[in-house]
Design a protein around this motif. Structure first.
Motif, short mmCIF file in Angstrom:
data_model
loop_
_atom_site.label_atom_id
_atom_site.label_comp_id
_atom_site.label_asym_id
_atom_site.label_seq_id
_atom_site.Cartn_x
_atom_site.Cartn_y
_atom_site.Cartn_z
N ALA A 8 0.82 -1.21 0.00
CA ALA A 8 0.00 0.00 0.00
C ALA A 8 0.85 1.26 0.00
N ASN A 9 1.96 1.25 0.73
CA ASN A 9 2.81 2.43 0.80
C ASN A 9 3.44 2.75 -0.55
N GLU A 10 3.92 1.72 -1.23
CA GLU A 10 4.55 1.96 -2.53
C GLU A 10 3.54 2.47 -3.55
N VAL B 197 10.43 1.99 -11.08
CA VAL B 197 10.59 0.83 -10.19
C VAL B 197 11.93 0.17 -10.43
N LYS B 198 12.31 0.03 -11.68
CA LYS B 198 13.58 -0.62 -12.02
C LYS B 198 14.76 0.14 -11.44
N LYS B 199 14.68 1.48 -11.47
CA LYS B 199 15.79 2.31 -10.97
C LYS B 199 15.66 2.62 -9.48
N GLY B 200 14.55 2.20 -8.87
CA GLY B 200 14.36 2.45 -7.46
C GLY B 200 14.14 3.92 -7.13
N LEU C 141 10.97 6.38 -7.46
CA LEU C 141 9.58 6.62 -7.85
C LEU C 141 9.31 8.05 -8.28
N SER C 142 10.21 8.97 -7.98
CA SER C 142 10.01 10.35 -8.41
C SER C 142 10.03 10.47 -9.94
N LEU C 143 10.61 9.47 -10.61
CA LEU C 143 10.64 9.50 -12.07
C LEU C 143 9.24 9.38 -12.67
N ILE C 144 8.30 8.87 -11.88
CA ILE C 144 6.93 8.71 -12.37
C ILE C 144 6.31 10.06 -12.69
N ALA C 145 6.66 11.08 -11.93
CA ALA C 145 6.08 12.41 -12.16
C ALA C 145 6.41 12.92 -13.55
N GLY C 146 7.65 12.73 -13.96
CA GLY C 146 8.05 13.18 -15.30
C GLY C 146 7.34 12.41 -16.39
#
Length: 219
Positions: free
Chosen positions: A24-26, A194-197, A199-204
């Motif tokens: 849930a946290n992830e 996820v692969k790079k560990g 999650l901030s990359l998701i925003a871009g």
């Protein structure tokens, strides 16, 4: 919230982040990053352990009725197989329900509580049945190519279709041009992060999808 207004907001925003995570946290963090990047419609799948906790957390932080853009988001639930799960998610704050297949009992439950439901369909027969049950948007899953929508729209021009799976940055414009009212984005949104560990990359990535949808609608 008014069901019609919710559907309209989903269509206006156009991109649904279909999120799966290890817990849930992830998945909540994935949602936060997606929202920050501009994808304001979030689908938390029930395959996530303790998914309802993530939905409750996000629904408590964000609102689909606020005028504050930083606090606006529509939180929903995905991979719903039965009405019991749908009801539990609604009680946790879910504002829409998505399923991988058409389950009439789930549709009936959602209609009873005036919650938008988007069942997964593949055939004309399934889409016709969904329309007869009162479904407003069907989820084309698994989606194939944008030309599939043209084929569906031949006999069923009234069907509102949201493809999920197979939608990428390269073809999102083609799906919209073909007549999709919205698109669902899954692993293409989160896989690299996820692969790079990180999650901030998701925003871009989310920002790219939001911009691609906006550009496609402007044509």
């Amino acid at each position: 919230m008014n069901k019609i207004a919710t559907i309209q907001r989903i269509v206006d925003n156009g991109v649904v982040a279909v999120l799966r995570g290890k817990d849930a946290n992830e998945v909540a963090e994935m949602a936060e990053q997606s929202i920050a990047g501009g994808i304001k419609v979030i689908e938390i799948t029930m395959t996530v352990p303790s998914a309802l906790k993530a939905i409750e957390k996000l629904a408590g932080k964000y609102s689909s009725t606020t005028s504050d853009p930083d606090k606006f988001a529509i939180i929903g639930v995905g991979t719903v197989l039965d009405p019991e799960t749908a009801r539990a998610a609604i009680l946790s704050g879910s504002e829409f329900v998505v399923g991988p297949s058409l389950n009439p009992a789930t549709v009936a439950l959602c209609n009873r509580y005036r919650i938008p439901v988007m069942p997964g369909v593949m055939t004309i027969k399934e889409i016709q049945e969904a329309l007869e049950l009162g479904v407003d948007i069907v989820k084309l899953f698994p989606s194939t190519t944008p030309s599939a929508i043209k084929s569906i729209k031949g006999p069923l021009p009234q069907a509102n279709i949201m493809p999920t799976g197979g939608v990428t940055l390269d073809n999102v414009g083609d799906w919209i041009a073909a007549g999709a009212v919205a698109v669902g984005i899954g692993s293409d949104l989160t896989a690299e992060a996820v692969k790079k560990g990180d999650l901030s990359l998701i925003a871009g990535r989310a920002a790219q999808y939001a911009a691609a949808f906006k550009a496609a609608k402007a044509k």
